[in-house]
Design a protein around this motif. Structure first.
Motif, PDB file in Angstrom:
ATOM      1  N   THR A 156       0.821  -1.208   0.000  1.00 14.85           N
ATOM      2  CA  THR A 156       0.000   0.000   0.000  1.00 14.85           C
ATOM      3  C   THR A 156       0.855   1.257   0.000  1.00 14.85           C
ATOM      4  O   THR A 156       0.504   2.265  -0.630  1.00 14.85           O
ATOM      5  CB  THR A 156      -0.944  -0.004   1.207  1.00 14.85           C
ATOM      6  OG1 THR A 156      -1.668  -1.235   1.251  1.00 14.85           O
ATOM      7  CG2 THR A 156      -1.940   1.141   1.123  1.00 14.85           C
ATOM      8  N   SER A 157       1.984   1.205   0.688  1.00 15.95           N
ATOM      9  CA  SER A 157       2.876   2.363   0.712  1.00 15.95           C
ATOM     10  C   SER A 157       3.368   2.708  -0.692  1.00 15.95           C
ATOM     11  O   SER A 157       3.573   3.889  -1.021  1.00 15.95           O
ATOM     12  CB  SER A 157       4.072   2.106   1.636  1.00 15.95           C
ATOM     13  OG  SER A 157       4.771   0.940   1.234  1.00 15.95           O
ATOM     14  N   THR A 158       3.552   1.709  -1.537  1.00 12.94           N
ATOM     15  CA  THR A 158       3.978   1.957  -2.916  1.00 12.94           C
ATOM     16  C   THR A 158       2.914   2.759  -3.661  1.00 12.94           C
ATOM     17  O   THR A 158       3.227   3.703  -4.392  1.00 12.94           O
ATOM     18  CB  THR A 158       4.228   0.622  -3.649  1.00 12.94           C
ATOM     19  OG1 THR A 158       5.027  -0.229  -2.837  1.00 12.94           O
ATOM     20  CG2 THR A 158       4.934   0.861  -4.968  1.00 12.94           C
ATOM     21  N   LEU A 159       1.651   2.392  -3.465  1.00 15.49           N
ATOM     22  CA  LEU A 159       0.556   3.117  -4.110  1.00 15.49           C
ATOM     23  C   LEU A 159       0.488   4.547  -3.607  1.00 15.49           C
ATOM     24  O   LEU A 159       0.304   5.490  -4.390  1.00 15.49           O
ATOM     25  CB  LEU A 159      -0.772   2.408  -3.843  1.00 15.49           C
ATOM     26  CG  LEU A 159      -0.884   0.953  -4.294  1.00 15.49           C
ATOM     27  CD1 LEU A 159      -2.234   0.388  -3.900  1.00 15.49           C
ATOM     28  CD2 LEU A 159      -0.684   0.826  -5.786  1.00 15.49           C
ATOM     29  N   VAL A 160       0.626   4.719  -2.297  1.00 11.90           N
ATOM     30  CA  VAL A 160       0.559   6.057  -1.707  1.00 11.90           C
ATOM     31  C   VAL A 160       1.679   6.943  -2.241  1.00 11.90           C
ATOM     32  O   VAL A 160       1.453   8.085  -2.668  1.00 11.90           O
ATOM     33  CB  VAL A 160       0.619   5.959  -0.167  1.00 11.90           C
ATOM     34  CG1 VAL A 160       0.875   7.325   0.464  1.00 11.90           C
ATOM     35  CG2 VAL A 160      -0.677   5.364   0.372  1.00 11.90           C
ATOM     36  N   LEU A 161       2.894   6.426  -2.254  1.00  8.92           N
ATOM     37  CA  LEU A 161       4.031   7.222  -2.728  1.00  8.92           C
ATOM     38  C   LEU A 161       3.949   7.480  -4.224  1.00  8.92           C
ATOM     39  O   LEU A 161       4.266   8.581  -4.700  1.00  8.92           O
ATOM     40  CB  LEU A 161       5.337   6.521  -2.355  1.00  8.92           C
ATOM     41  CG  LEU A 161       5.679   6.544  -0.861  1.00  8.92           C
ATOM     42  CD1 LEU A 161       6.802   5.551  -0.549  1.00  8.92           C
ATOM     43  CD2 LEU A 161       6.081   7.949  -0.420  1.00  8.92           C
ATOM     44  N   ALA A 162       3.522   6.477  -4.983  1.00 11.40           N
ATOM     45  CA  ALA A 162       3.382   6.672  -6.423  1.00 11.40           C
ATOM     46  C   ALA A 162       2.321   7.732  -6.729  1.00 11.40           C
ATOM     47  O   ALA A 162       2.493   8.557  -7.639  1.00 11.40           O
ATOM     48  CB  ALA A 162       3.021   5.348  -7.095  1.00 11.40           C
ATOM     49  N   GLU A 209      -1.225  -0.831 -11.602  1.00  9.45           N
ATOM     50  CA  GLU A 209      -1.955  -0.777 -12.872  1.00  9.45           C
ATOM     51  C   GLU A 209      -3.416  -0.405 -12.617  1.00  9.45           C
ATOM     52  O   GLU A 209      -3.999   0.413 -13.344  1.00  9.45           O
ATOM     53  CB  GLU A 209      -1.878  -2.136 -13.572  1.00  9.45           C
ATOM     54  CG  GLU A 209      -0.498  -2.504 -14.096  1.00  9.45           C
ATOM     55  CD  GLU A 209      -0.242  -1.966 -15.499  1.00  9.45           C
ATOM     56  OE1 GLU A 209      -1.192  -1.407 -16.095  1.00  9.45           O
ATOM     57  OE2 GLU A 209       0.894  -2.107 -15.977  1.00  9.45           O
ATOM     58  N   ARG A 210      -4.006  -1.002 -11.598  1.00  8.13           N
ATOM     59  CA  ARG A 210      -5.418  -0.758 -11.282  1.00  8.13           C
ATOM     60  C   ARG A 210      -5.666   0.714 -10.977  1.00  8.13           C
ATOM     61  O   ARG A 210      -6.717   1.261 -11.323  1.00  8.13           O
ATOM     62  CB  ARG A 210      -5.809  -1.637 -10.087  1.00  8.13           C
ATOM     63  CG  ARG A 210      -7.224  -1.451  -9.577  1.00  8.13           C
ATOM     64  CD  ARG A 210      -7.559  -2.500  -8.540  1.00  8.13           C
ATOM     65  NE  ARG A 210      -8.868  -2.284  -7.937  1.00  8.13           N
ATOM     66  CZ  ARG A 210      -9.053  -1.661  -6.782  1.00  8.13           C
ATOM     67  NH1 ARG A 210      -8.005  -1.231  -6.064  1.00  8.13           N
ATOM     68  NH2 ARG A 210     -10.277  -1.481  -6.300  1.00  8.13           N
ATOM     69  N   HIS A 211      -4.694   1.352 -10.340  1.00  8.70           N
ATOM     70  CA  HIS A 211      -4.842   2.767  -9.966  1.00  8.70           C
ATOM     71  C   HIS A 211      -4.232   3.717 -11.004  1.00  8.70           C
ATOM     72  O   HIS A 211      -4.247   4.930 -10.796  1.00  8.70           O
ATOM     73  CB  HIS A 211      -4.179   3.015  -8.606  1.00  8.70           C
ATOM     74  CG  HIS A 211      -4.963   2.491  -7.445  1.00  8.70           C
ATOM     75  ND1 HIS A 211      -5.902   3.237  -6.766  1.00  8.70           N
ATOM     76  CD2 HIS A 211      -4.951   1.276  -6.840  1.00  8.70           C
ATOM     77  CE1 HIS A 211      -6.438   2.523  -5.799  1.00  8.70           C
ATOM     78  NE2 HIS A 211      -5.881   1.316  -5.810  1.00  8.70           N
ATOM     79  N   GLY A 212      -3.702   3.160 -12.095  1.00 10.16           N
ATOM     80  CA  GLY A 212      -3.102   4.005 -13.106  1.00 10.16           C
ATOM     81  C   GLY A 212      -1.825   4.683 -12.656  1.00 10.16           C
ATOM     82  O   GLY A 212      -1.511   5.803 -13.084  1.00 10.16           O
ATOM     83  N   LEU A 213      -1.051   4.010 -11.826  1.00  5.17           N
ATOM     84  CA  LEU A 213       0.161   4.605 -11.243  1.00  5.17           C
ATOM     85  C   LEU A 213       1.436   3.901 -11.695  1.00  5.17           C
ATOM     86  O   LEU A 213       2.503   4.135 -11.136  1.00  5.17           O
ATOM     87  CB  LEU A 213       0.066   4.555  -9.706  1.00  5.17           C
ATOM     88  CG  LEU A 213      -1.076   5.368  -9.084  1.00  5.17           C
ATOM     89  CD1 LEU A 213      -1.208   5.035  -7.597  1.00  5.17           C
ATOM     90  CD2 LEU A 213      -0.842   6.862  -9.275  1.00  5.17           C
ATOM     91  N   GLN A 214       1.340   3.044 -12.699  1.00  9.98           N
ATOM     92  CA  GLN A 214       2.481   2.226 -13.116  1.00  9.98           C
ATOM     93  C   GLN A 214       3.644   3.059 -13.646  1.00  9.98           C
ATOM     94  O   GLN A 214       4.792   2.573 -13.683  1.00  9.98           O
ATOM     95  CB  GLN A 214       2.054   1.203 -14.167  1.00  9.98           C
ATOM     96  CG  GLN A 214       1.559   1.800 -15.480  1.00  9.98           C
ATOM     97  CD  GLN A 214       0.086   2.172 -15.456  1.00  9.98           C
ATOM     98  OE1 GLN A 214      -0.550   2.178 -14.406  1.00  9.98           O
ATOM     99  NE2 GLN A 214      -0.453   2.484 -16.621  1.00  9.98           N
ATOM    100  N   ASP A 215       3.393   4.301 -14.044  1.00 12.46           N
ATOM    101  CA  ASP A 215       4.479   5.143 -14.565  1.00 12.46           C
ATOM    102  C   ASP A 215       5.260   5.841 -13.454  1.00 12.46           C
ATOM    103  O   ASP A 215       6.248   6.529 -13.734  1.00 12.46           O
ATOM    104  CB  ASP A 215       3.921   6.206 -15.519  1.00 12.46           C
ATOM    105  CG  ASP A 215       3.364   5.607 -16.798  1.00 12.46           C
ATOM    106  OD1 ASP A 215       3.797   4.487 -17.161  1.00 12.46           O
ATOM    107  OD2 ASP A 215       2.494   6.232 -17.419  1.00 12.46           O
ATOM    108  N   TYR A 216       4.816   5.658 -12.213  1.00 15.91           N
ATOM    109  CA  TYR A 216       5.445   6.385 -11.109  1.00 15.91           C
ATOM    110  C   TYR A 216       6.088   5.464 -10.077  1.00 15.91           C
ATOM    111  O   TYR A 216       6.588   5.931  -9.056  1.00 15.91           O
ATOM    112  CB  TYR A 216       4.412   7.293 -10.424  1.00 15.91           C
ATOM    113  CG  TYR A 216       3.871   8.345 -11.371  1.00 15.91           C
ATOM    114  CD1 TYR A 216       4.538   9.546 -11.538  1.00 15.91           C
ATOM    115  CD2 TYR A 216       2.711   8.110 -12.109  1.00 15.91           C
ATOM    116  CE1 TYR A 216       4.054  10.514 -12.416  1.00 15.91           C
ATOM    117  CE2 TYR A 216       2.226   9.072 -12.990  1.00 15.91           C
ATOM    118  CZ  TYR A 216       2.905  10.260 -13.139  1.00 15.91           C
ATOM    119  OH  TYR A 216       2.446  11.218 -14.017  1.00 15.91           O
ATOM    120  N   ALA A 217       6.078   4.166 -10.325  1.00 18.22           N
ATOM    121  CA  ALA A 217       6.689   3.229  -9.384  1.00 18.22           C
ATOM    122  C   ALA A 217       7.142   1.972 -10.118  1.00 18.22           C
ATOM    123  O   ALA A 217       6.473   1.508 -11.041  1.00 18.22           O
ATOM    124  CB  ALA A 217       5.710   2.852  -8.271  1.00 18.22           C
TER     125      ALA A 217
END
Length: 252
Positions: free
Chosen positions: A100-106, A135-143
């Motif tokens: 979850t921390s990865t999602l938050v930081l991304a 991918e689900r949150h559309g954050l794959q370009d930031y982490a």
């Protein structure tokens, strides 16, 4: 004889009464202790709900986050990470473990308009789960979740099981480090190697966040880091599992 039996009866009754009083007082202490514990647990739970709600509002998540209970980072620790990332806008963030921390930081990187999170993850299945969440949150370009198996890492005469960190791309400097792994069952002072492996690469005023800082091992690690990295100041944050922030004083 009757007088003797009467006196004996009174003594027995008195002993039983005293024992009953003792048990009642002990029960009262247990009840009061349980009440205090219940109050404390309720307050902690409320703080976690507040922090989780704050994350959804401040970061604007449109989809649900993974669990923040059990082994996962608590919402108050995640909020500390998010506030720092949004305020100071680090360009290079390294995580020890992912989730979850990865999602938050991304998401913070996305809101900041740039930056990259590199997460070291020793569990291949969990690494893939975190990638799927990005991918689900559309954050794959930031982490980037980097599969980093645990391997021998030696400092002096001591050896730990720590991440194969050469999977990290060539990074000039690291602005922010979040440490929430490896798990403590991999060995004593399991998270200590993050210091010698990553701290020398910190940028001026680079910042480190250590989760689970209330545990005995983490307290020992912090003492050791304080001796070995004196330019890193340490400050505590009021988090459920304990959080200590280490900050580099500046350029050498």
């Amino acid at each position: 004889m009757l007088v003797y039996l009467g006196a004996l009866f009174h003594l027995i009754a008195l002993a039983l009464l005293l024992d009953l009083v003792h048990k009642v007082r002990r029960l009262q202490r247990v009840v009061v202790g349980m009440y205090d514990l219940s109050q404390e647990e309720s307050a902690t739970l409320f703080r976690q709900i507040e922090a989780l709600q704050g994350l959804y509002i401040d970061l604007g998540f449109k989809k649900s986050l993974p669990t923040t209970r059990g082994w996962a980072a608590s919402p108050d620790f995640l909020m500390e990470l998010a506030r720092h990332a949004l305020d100071e806008k680090p360009q290079v963030v390294v995580e020890c473990s992912s989730g979850t921390s990865t999602l938050v930081l991304a998401r913070c990187m996305q809101l900041n308009g740039g930056g990259m999170v590199y997460s070291l993850e020793h569990d291949a299945r969990y690494a893939q789960e975190t990638r799927a969440q990005l991918e689900r949150h559309g954050l794959q370009d930031y982490a980037q979740v980097l599969f980093a198996p645990l391997n021998n890492y030696t400092v002096g005469s001591d050896t730990w099981q720590w991440y194969v960190h050469d999977v990290l791309p060539p990074l000039a400097q690291i602005d922010m480090i979040a440490i929430d792994g490896p798990p403590k069952d991999t060995g004593r002072l399991a998270r200590y190697p993050a210091g010698p492996a990553l701290f020398p690469r910190l940028a001026p005023f680079g910042t480190v966040f250590l989760d689970d800082a209330k545990r005995e091992d983490e307290r020992a690690i912090l003492e050791r880091w304080q001796k070995e990295f004196p330019r890193l100041t340490q400050s505590k944050r009021n988090c459920e599992k304990g959080c200590v922030v280490l900050r580099l004083s500046g350029a050498a």
